[in-house]
Design an enzyme around this catalytic site. Structure first.
Site, PDB file in Angstrom:
ATOM      1  N   SER A 217       0.850  -1.191   0.000  1.00  0.00           N
ATOM      2  CA  SER A 217       0.000   0.000   0.000  1.00  0.00           C
ATOM      3  C   SER A 217       0.887   1.244   0.000  1.00  0.00           C
ATOM      4  O   SER A 217       1.694   1.417  -0.905  1.00  0.00           O
ATOM      5  CB  SER A 217      -0.952  -0.028   1.198  1.00  0.00           C
ATOM      6  OG  SER A 217      -1.929   0.971   1.102  1.00  0.00           O
TER       7      SER A 217
ATOM      8  N   ASP B 117      -8.225  -4.967  -5.935  1.00  0.00           N
ATOM      9  CA  ASP B 117      -7.832  -3.895  -5.016  1.00  0.00           C
ATOM     10  C   ASP B 117      -8.807  -2.732  -5.171  1.00  0.00           C
ATOM     11  O   ASP B 117      -9.019  -2.229  -6.271  1.00  0.00           O
ATOM     12  CB  ASP B 117      -6.409  -3.443  -5.348  1.00  0.00           C
ATOM     13  CG  ASP B 117      -5.810  -2.522  -4.299  1.00  0.00           C
ATOM     14  OD1 ASP B 117      -6.572  -1.792  -3.630  1.00  0.00           O
ATOM     15  OD2 ASP B 117      -4.577  -2.524  -4.162  1.00  0.00           O
TER      16      ASP B 117
ATOM     17  N   HIS C 188      -7.096  -5.513  -1.405  1.00  0.00           N
ATOM     18  CA  HIS C 188      -5.987  -4.606  -1.131  1.00  0.00           C
ATOM     19  C   HIS C 188      -4.968  -5.281  -0.212  1.00  0.00           C
ATOM     20  O   HIS C 188      -5.264  -5.596   0.934  1.00  0.00           O
ATOM     21  CB  HIS C 188      -6.511  -3.324  -0.480  1.00  0.00           C
ATOM     22  CG  HIS C 188      -5.453  -2.302  -0.237  1.00  0.00           C
ATOM     23  ND1 HIS C 188      -4.641  -1.819  -1.238  1.00  0.00           N
ATOM     24  CD2 HIS C 188      -5.055  -1.669   0.901  1.00  0.00           C
ATOM     25  CE1 HIS C 188      -3.808  -0.936  -0.738  1.00  0.00           C
ATOM     26  NE2 HIS C 188      -4.030  -0.840   0.553  1.00  0.00           N
TER      27      HIS C 188
END
Length: 570
Positions: free
Chosen positions: A203, A458, A495
């Protein structure tokens, strides 16, 4: 403002590494001997050091020294105290390697330096510390639990965005500082600097890895960037676009799409695309072909809304959101998105419409990007009261002509009665300098390697943006980008992790084999994660799949459909 740990001080720290490079590593000294005086690094304070005994739980950890400290303590332009907090874990039996664990979100807390503590599935549940690496973790140059921020509620994690140096530290400068500190601390403790160095993160951590690979590639032998938010300010604009899109369905965006609605969409995608790779197995491997095969309009109700179809307003809102944000001229402000079979996962709804559990004591709701967009990614920053209502209102009233250009803005501004100069725009301090036209020339020249991994479902960063970045890198490299950088898509993955996916793989082992032994990964074997509760019941608990170098995909060629050997990367 010049960074506190720059020039002479940084050169002094780097000289420690250089002086120790030719020495032979000695035994780890007693932990209580690792003090500020013993380390002797400018602008670095050791706060504590203690021996952690062997831990035989999962994952098992060897005995190691836990060192915590701070670098560059200062008072910011906003009048608040700042420092780069860090933790380093130094194993008794060191393997000569250094791993910088770069963390996600707005940071502000020091995540345990296990490598990688939050993304264990990406290191095959065998973290770097367990392998004998010395591991470093930091807070990005700010503490979001500062009592002075308590009244800001949800915005507290982004309040540091009022200070230019804190922005710079969060963007890239803390990484430069910590690379030097980590290596120097290793040299002081073991008597020799690391033989090989790596950076791994997901991330915002993936963004850190990509930024460092562009800004300081010679500091590491290899980088692993998972779900990389390398265009994070632009992705934050998407939050506003999503909120405005979904409010057209219901002003309370949590009610815009139910779990059943998104399961319906995911199943529609699978019905149209699952067999495109040669096997109906609950995964969409041919993502590009799927976008041509799946038609969201096919799920629209003919009459009244039922559980078996979507209302027309839902179809319109989802199409708008997936097309990506644009201004009144139709100019793209971020990216479009791909439909994938993992869109029914909890993580997708959590990030887009529903909200997810607290991380490190701070609630993260569906509009979590609001505080970051208002405080950190726009100039001048726009402080917003830290209540869910205020944050939703900020995104609901975000103007894509007036406000979106602020992610590119810089210069002096009056904020909270203080004259503050923001010398770098958010796009300058948050993104790789060559993000728009990537070459990674420094990484290639230094012999470094990079692995990028991104889940197809995601909901935070579009896999289309990452794919376009890699394709541009490959074009700029005359088709030879795979010599130093490889991109792997994970069908169904949310994600960083989760979703109906084989989301467990050893990217750390892959980058070490590539950087140290020249074994470039043509495929990385992924398995069903032991902690993933969204794996369909029909899947084997030992299912494996190859992750293929983009743009190749895993095609079924015959054999046991639950085994990676039955698929070829084509």
């Amino acid at each position: 403002m010049r960074h506190a740990l720059a020039g002479t001080a940084l050169a002094t720290i780097l000289s420690v590494v250089g002086a120790a490079a030719s020495q032979t590593a000695g035994a780890l000294p007693a932990c209580d001997a690792v003090t500020t005086a013993m380390v002797g690094l400018p602008n670095v304070v050791i706060l504590s050091s203690a021996l952690a005994a062997e831990d035989k739980s999962l994952p098992p950890l060897p005995p190691h020294c836990v060192v915590r400290g701070k670098a560059n303590q200062r008072v910011g332009a906003d009048g608040k105290p700042y420092a780069i907090g860090f933790e380093m874990r130094l194993p008794v039996n060191w393997n000569g390697r250094f791993l910088h664990q770069v963390n996600g979100g707005n940071e502000g807390v020091v995540i345990p330096a296990l490598g990688d503590a939050r993304n264990l599935q990406a290191v095959g549940y065998n973290p770097a510390l367990a392998r004998g690496f010395a591991v470093l973790s930091g807070d990005g140059g700010h503490a979001d639990k500062d009592p002075a921020n308590a009244d800001k509620g949800l915005a507290a994690g982004a309040a540091f965005g009022l200070d230019p140096q804190a922005r710079r530290d969060y963007g890239y400068a803390a990484d430069t500082t910590m690379a030097a500190v980590g290596k120097a601390l290793i040299a002081k403790v073991y008597g020799a600097g690391p033989q090989h160095s790596y950076m791994v993160g997901c991330s915002n951590g993936g963004r850190h890895a990509m930024v460092t690979a562009s800004r300081a590639p010679d500091q590491y032998d290899g980088f692993v960037a998972i779900a990389p938010g390398f265009n994070l300010p632009k992705a934050a604009v998407q939050h506003a676009w999503d909120v405005q899109s979904f409010r057209s369905v219901n002003l309370d965006i949590r009610k815009s799409f139910s779990a059943a609605d998104m399961t319906l969409v995911a199943q529609g995608v699978l019905n149209a695309c699952d067999r495109l790779d040669g096997l109906a197995d609950g995964l969409v491997s041919d993502l590009r072909a799927c976008q041509k095969s799946f038609d969201l309009a096919s799920l629209q109700c003919v009459g009244e809304k039922t559980d078996q179809c979507l209302a027309g307003v839902q179809v319109t809102a989802l199409k708008r959101a997936f097309a990506g944000p644009v201004n009144s001229k139709g100019e793209a402000l971020y990216s479009d998105w791909s439909f994938d079979g993992g869109m029914g996962a909890k993580n997708w709804r959590s990030w887009k419409v529903e909200g997810i559990p607290a991380w490190d004591g701070y609630p993260v709701i569906a509009v979590q990007g609001a505080a970051s967009l208002s405080h950190i990614f726009t100039t001048p920053p726009t402080p917003v009261a830290g209540t869910p209502t205020a944050l939703v209102d900020f995104l609901a009233n975000f103007d894509f002509d007036r406000d979106a250009p602020k992610i590119h803005a810089k210069g002096p501004a009056m904020v909270d009665g203080r004259a503050i100069d923001y010398a770098e725009s958010a796009m300058e301090f948050m993104t790789p300098p060559d993000a728009a036209n990537p070459t990674l020339a420094g990484l290639k020249a230094s012999g470094g390697k990079m692995i990028v991994v991104h889940g197809q479902s995601d909901a935070v960063f579009s896999i289309n943006d990452t794919a376009r970045w890699y394709e541009a890198l490959n074009a700029n490299s005359k088709g030879e980008a795979a010599a130093f950088a490889r991109f792997f898509a994970v069908p169904g993955m949310s994600h960083c992790r989760g979703g109906p996916a084989t989301d467990a793989y050893d990217a750390l082992g892959a980058i070490v084999d590539w950087a140290e032994h020249g074994k470039a990964p043509d495929r990385i074997i992924a398995t069903v994660s032991e902690k993933n509760d969204e794996v369909p019941a029909a899947w084997s608990k030992t299912r494996t799949r190859p992750l293929c170098v983009w743009p190749k995909l895993a095609r079924y060629v015959g054999g046991d459909p639950e085994r990676a050997e039955s698929f070829d990367c084509q």
